[in-house]
Design a protein around this motif. Structure first.
Motif, PDB file in Angstrom:
ATOM      1  N   LYS A  12       0.831  -1.221   0.000  1.00  0.00           N
ATOM      2  CA  LYS A  12       0.000   0.000   0.000  1.00  0.00           C
ATOM      3  C   LYS A  12       0.857   1.260   0.000  1.00  0.00           C
ATOM      4  N   PRO A 227     -11.881 -11.067  -8.612  1.00  0.00           N
ATOM      5  CA  PRO A 227     -13.025 -10.154  -8.431  1.00  0.00           C
ATOM      6  C   PRO A 227     -12.654  -8.864  -7.690  1.00  0.00           C
ATOM      7  N   ALA A 232     -14.009  -7.533 -11.172  1.00  0.00           N
ATOM      8  CA  ALA A 232     -15.092  -6.777 -10.524  1.00  0.00           C
ATOM      9  C   ALA A 232     -16.165  -6.394 -11.527  1.00  0.00           C
ATOM     10  N   ALA A 257     -22.978  -4.517   2.912  1.00  0.00           N
ATOM     11  CA  ALA A 257     -21.596  -4.064   2.677  1.00  0.00           C
ATOM     12  C   ALA A 257     -20.972  -3.541   3.970  1.00  0.00           C
ATOM     13  N   LYS A 260     -19.732  -6.052   9.181  1.00  0.00           N
ATOM     14  CA  LYS A 260     -18.369  -6.575   9.381  1.00  0.00           C
ATOM     15  C   LYS A 260     -18.366  -8.086   9.555  1.00  0.00           C
ATOM     16  N   ARG A 265     -18.582  -7.179  -0.242  1.00  0.00           N
ATOM     17  CA  ARG A 265     -18.024  -5.994  -0.888  1.00  0.00           C
ATOM     18  C   ARG A 265     -19.037  -5.457  -1.886  1.00  0.00           C
ATOM     19  N   GLY A 268     -17.419  -2.791  -7.521  1.00  0.00           N
ATOM     20  CA  GLY A 268     -17.398  -1.582  -8.345  1.00  0.00           C
ATOM     21  C   GLY A 268     -17.199  -0.327  -7.527  1.00  0.00           C
ATOM     22  N   ARG A 272      -7.693   1.462  -4.439  1.00  0.00           N
ATOM     23  CA  ARG A 272      -6.480   1.633  -3.655  1.00  0.00           C
ATOM     24  C   ARG A 272      -5.915   3.036  -3.806  1.00  0.00           C
ATOM     25  N   LEU A 323     -15.098   5.734  -0.458  1.00  0.00           N
ATOM     26  CA  LEU A 323     -15.430   4.674  -1.424  1.00  0.00           C
ATOM     27  C   LEU A 323     -16.325   5.242  -2.515  1.00  0.00           C
ATOM     28  N   VAL A 327     -13.771   2.171 -12.073  1.00  0.00           N
ATOM     29  CA  VAL A 327     -13.893   1.925 -13.527  1.00  0.00           C
ATOM     30  C   VAL A 327     -14.835   0.759 -13.818  1.00  0.00           C
ATOM     31  N   ASP A 328     -14.944  -0.174 -12.857  1.00  0.00           N
ATOM     32  CA  ASP A 328     -15.726  -1.397 -13.135  1.00  0.00           C
ATOM     33  C   ASP A 328     -17.212  -1.237 -12.866  1.00  0.00           C
ATOM     34  N   PHE A 349     -11.752  -6.166 -20.382  1.00  0.00           N
ATOM     35  CA  PHE A 349     -10.808  -5.359 -19.593  1.00  0.00           C
ATOM     36  C   PHE A 349      -9.378  -5.731 -20.032  1.00  0.00           C
TER      37      PHE A 349
END
Ligand code: SDX
Length: 392
Positions: A12, A227, A232, A257, A260, A265, A268, A272, A323, A327-328, A349
């Motif tokens: 990261k 995914p 994704a 989503a 926890k 997820r 889309g 990162r 969030l 692109v997806d 893709f």
């Protein structure tokens, strides 16, 4: 052996290389290829032009582009024996697995492209794969549909010919639709490169052992399949379909989503690097409205997607974690309107990202980057002696 090792899961906060190809600014949502903004390129360039720009660093002159396309067309066929490999797959095989295998198999039919060092040999290996990959992608689709394989038409543009190879029917010739061709050309440009994402980093590290371009690309295809990455775009459509079947209950999925206990997820969403709107998602969202209107397609999935986006943009869980749609999120809606099946979304893709992977591999080899070999912090057992099986 001495030296301080810092662990950075998922890299990261680690830069793996210096690169002059793509610039991202995640805070401001900026994306540029070789200094040109993605907005300008999506509006004014075509995909093959952008491929040339990414790989060789400059926008091509008319002559350079014509030669590039001619060299690619000269390679737009694959050895008949490749069909025997394709025949070996069940119809149910996911096209990303087929594509990863066939791209790796290219090495068997093009041994001269294994370990290329000179720029000329690299160029030849590059135009070969730019010519053959669209054929393999269309064939993976036709294999799933039980259709005879098709070579399209050499007189067509790169994107038009790809669509013809996908949709040509023995009894009904595919007629290029400029709306579809332009929209697909734009989508491929938007997917063409994205600095050191998971699949590109994979291409670089496999290539860093000098294993060759095709097997490095094959590894990149495998990484893109996940995914959490390029896969994704397929997962988004499956999620939107599930929401539609659930009566369009987007709030229920938003709740899932945030749960926890069962970390679902919202496919889309999130990125990162982009902690703002993914500039590609902005362009694709507008294109989705235009293409569906132009094609006269009314897809309730698009309204569900917009509803989900609106809710996420006003929900503290998503806002706090920055969030946004990536692109997806919208691309699959356009692919679907074009008649591309959901299993082919991630191969689309890959088709778009191919020039970016090639450009990054070429830069890594020309810069003579060292083989990728990170260290670790060992957390296993201390030294211990072997015990014969009767003492265990
Ligand atoms: C691509 O890297 C690139 O450039 C990739 C790409 C390219 O062009 O090559 O842009 C293409 O892969 C786009 C991303 C496609 N993936 C998805 O849409 C899948 C859903 N997104 C997530 O899996 C996630 O957002 C990632 C993988 C994209 C990013 O993951 P990170 O950076 O490792 O972030 P994270 O998993 O650490 O999440 C940070 C927080 C976590 O919550 P907390 O633990 O802090 O409470 O945000 C949450 C996550 O739970 N979170 C999500 C979420 N994404 C992150 N919660 C719900 N839904 C999501 N989608």
């Amino acid at each position: 052996s001495g030296g301080v090792v810092t662990i950075d899961p998922g890299y990261k906060n680690t830069g793996s290389c210096q690169s002059a190809i793509t610039f991202l600014n995640g805070e401001e949502g900026i994306l540029r290829y070789r200094g040109y903004s993605i907005e300008e390129l999506a509006e004014k360039a075509d995909f093959l032009e952008v491929a040339y720009l990414l790989i060789f660093g400059e926008l091509p002159t008319a002559e350079q582009l014509e030669k590039f396309h001619a060299d690619i067309k000269a390679e737009a066929h694959v050895d008949e024996d490749v069909k025997k490999i394709l025949d070996g797959f069940p119809k149910s095989a996911h096209p990303m697995g087929v594509l990863s295998s066939l791209t790796s198999a290219l090495i068997a039919f093009n041994p001269s492209s294994v370990n290329v060092d000179s720029e000329e040999d690299m160029y030849n290996a590059i135009v070969k794969v730019l010519g053959k990959f669209p054929v393999l992608t269309a064939w993976a689709h036709r294999k799933r549909m039980g259709l005879p394989l098709d070579y399209g038409d050499d007189n067509l543009g790169y994107v038009e010919n790809f669509m013809k190879m996908m949709f040509n029917r023995p009894n009904k010739e595919y007629k290029a639709n400029p709306i579809v061709t332009n929209a697909l050309d734009k989508l491929l440009i938007l997917h063409a490169d994205h600095e050191q994402n998971c699949s590109t980093s994979t291409v670089r590290i496999v290539g860093s052992s000098h294993a060759g371009l095709y097997v490095s690309l094959s590894a990149g295809i495998s990484a893109l399949w996940g995914p959490l990455h390029g896969g994704a775009n397929q997962a988004v459509l499956e999620m939107l379909e599930a929401i539609k079947l659930d009566g369009g209950d987007t709030k229920k999925y938003m709740g899932k989503a945030k749960d926890k206990a069962d970390p679902f997820r919202l496919m889309g969403f999130g990125h990162r690097v982009y902690k703002n709107f993914d500039p590609r998602a902005k362009i694709i969202k507008v294109a989705a409205d235009e293409v569906l209107a132009d094609l006269g397609v009314n897809d309730p999935i698009l309204d569900i997607a917009k509803g989900l986006e609106q809710e996420a943009l006003s929900d503290s869980y998503f806002v706090d974690r920055k969030l946004y749609p990536n692109v997806d999120f919208y691309s699959g809606i356009i692919y679907r309107a074009m008649g591309i099946p959901v299993e082919m979304f991630t191969p689309m893709f890959a088709l778009g990202r191919l020039p970016g992977w090639i450009a990054q591999w070429r830069e890594m080899r020309l810069r003579k980057e060292p083989i990728g070999r990170p260290r670790q912090i060992y957390t296993g057992e201390n030294l211990r002696s072997f015990k014969p099986v009767n003492e265990r």
